[in-house]
Motif scaffolding. Structure first.
Motif, PDB file in Angstrom:
ATOM      1  N   ALA A   1      73.829  91.264  64.155  1.00  0.00           N
ATOM      2  CA  ALA A   1      72.508  90.451  63.225  1.00  0.00           C
ATOM      3  C   ALA A   1      71.375  91.090  63.896  1.00  0.00           C
ATOM      4  O   ALA A   1      70.527  91.374  63.288  1.00  0.00           O
ATOM      5  CB  ALA A   1      72.925  89.142  63.381  1.00  0.00           C
ATOM      6  N   ALA A   2      71.203  90.922  65.224  1.00  0.00           N
ATOM      7  CA  ALA A   2      69.943  91.584  65.704  1.00  0.00           C
ATOM      8  C   ALA A   2      69.420  92.621  65.549  1.00  0.00           C
ATOM      9  O   ALA A   2      68.582  93.059  65.124  1.00  0.00           O
ATOM     10  CB  ALA A   2      70.061  91.138  67.411  1.00  0.00           C
ATOM     11  N   HIS A   3      70.588  93.768  65.559  1.00  0.00           N
ATOM     12  CA  HIS A   3      70.363  95.018  65.325  1.00  0.00           C
ATOM     13  C   HIS A   3      70.157  95.293  63.921  1.00  0.00           C
ATOM     14  O   HIS A   3      69.121  96.008  63.732  1.00  0.00           O
ATOM     15  CB  HIS A   3      71.680  95.979  65.680  1.00  0.00           C
ATOM     16  N   GLN A   4      70.689  94.756  62.983  1.00  0.00           N
ATOM     17  CA  GLN A   4      70.300  94.964  61.546  1.00  0.00           C
ATOM     18  C   GLN A   4      69.000  94.436  61.064  1.00  0.00           C
ATOM     19  O   GLN A   4      68.152  94.922  60.617  1.00  0.00           O
ATOM     20  CB  GLN A   4      71.562  94.061  60.652  1.00  0.00           C
ATOM     21  N   ALA A   5      68.598  93.153  62.161  1.00  0.00           N
ATOM     22  CA  ALA A   5      67.165  92.585  61.770  1.00  0.00           C
ATOM     23  C   ALA A   5      66.206  93.267  62.665  1.00  0.00           C
ATOM     24  O   ALA A   5      65.076  92.924  62.261  1.00  0.00           O
ATOM     25  CB  ALA A   5      67.282  91.117  62.228  1.00  0.00           C
TER      26      ALA A   5
END
Length: 70
Positions: free
Chosen positions: A47-51
């Motif tokens: 989620a951090a990577h995608q955001a």
């Protein structure tokens, strides 16, 4: 406007740290603010990577293993 986007994991005094960072113009959100409370570490990292957020955590043991698997 902040050029740094931070995701603060639940284990790093996230609310106090987020507030302090926000006072300095840094876009910081806690795991709970992002609706990710209680999800597994792999999902948090994804989620951090995608955001486009930097994930800040004290859980080095588990996340070190996740980074090695990628």
């Amino acid at each position: 406007m902040s050029r740094i986007w931070i995701h603060l994991d639940e284990d790093c005094h996230a609310h106090a740290l987020a507030k302090a960072l926000q006072q300095h113009g840094i876009d910081s959100k806690t795991t709970n603010e992002l609706g990710l409370g209680g999800v597994n570490d792999d999902r948090l990292l994804e989620a951090a990577h995608q955001a486009g957020r930097v994930l800040v955590t004290n859980n080095i043991c588990d996340f070190e293993l996740l980074f090695k698997r990628r």
